[in-house]
Design an enzyme around this catalytic site. Structure first.
Site: not given
Ligand code: FE
Length: 184
Positions: A113, A150, A153, A157, A165, A167
């Site tokens: 990704c 932060h 997310h 999947d 995941r 990410c």
């Protein structure tokens, strides 16, 4: 006389100025790296797990612009541009804002990704979650469990055993490679 002096310099250098081993260099560099972080950001610690609740003005002062933009501004770095999306080192990933331990490299996988992806957090308290309704989507935001930065997310999947995941943005991660204990 000049030749004698040069010989003395060479012998002295070979005895006391020799290059340290790769392992020693790595350990020393890690200490320097964390010390440098602490000089700029007194809240950065890889051992203190006390929850941080600091005003935005303080974070703006102690974080670099890149870290602040994502950690406090909830921005996202462009895919395939971060330093860790294709990183395969063995070690631990920490929050770049506060030093909190987040992930071990053995839970990192290639999600294709463009962002560093993990299937499991290091400890249950390493991260926190919040619903994010921005950009017309409903997503689960991942925050640092210590400083609320932060990080990215989480999606459903991912690979077994969790199917998750994480990410993450590279800019809000610090990586420390595992070092042979003999050189610590
Ligand atoms: Fe943090």
């Amino acid at each position: 006389m000049e030749r004698l002096f040069l010989s003395f310099i060479l012998v002295t250098f070979s005895l006391f100025g020799c290059q340290p081993t790769t392992e020693n260099t790595t350990a020393a560099e890690l200490q320097v790296s964390e010390a440098a972080q602490n000089l700029k950001n007194p809240y950065y610690s890889r051992t203190d797990t006390t929850k941080l609740n600091l005003p935005d003005a303080t974070w703006r002062k102690v974080l670099s612009a890149d870290v602040y933009r994502i950690a406090r501004g909830k921005a996202t770095e462009r895919a395939y541009t971060g330093k860790f999306w294709d990183h395969h080192g063995v070690g631990t990933y920490y929050c770049a804002a506060c030093g909190n331990a987040l992930f071990k490299s053995d839970t990192k996988y290639d999600s294709q990704c463009g962002w560093p992806s993990f299937y499991q957090e290091l400890r249950a308290t390493s991260v926190a979650y919040e619903q994010d309704n921005s950009l017309g989507m409903v997503r689960i935001e991942v925050l640092c469990g210590r400083c609320d930065a932060h990080l990215g997310h989480i999606f459903d999947d991912g690979p077994p055993p969790t199917g998750k995941r994480f990410c993450m943005n590279s800019a809000v991660l610090d990586f420390e490679p595992d070092v042979n204990p003999a050189f610590r």
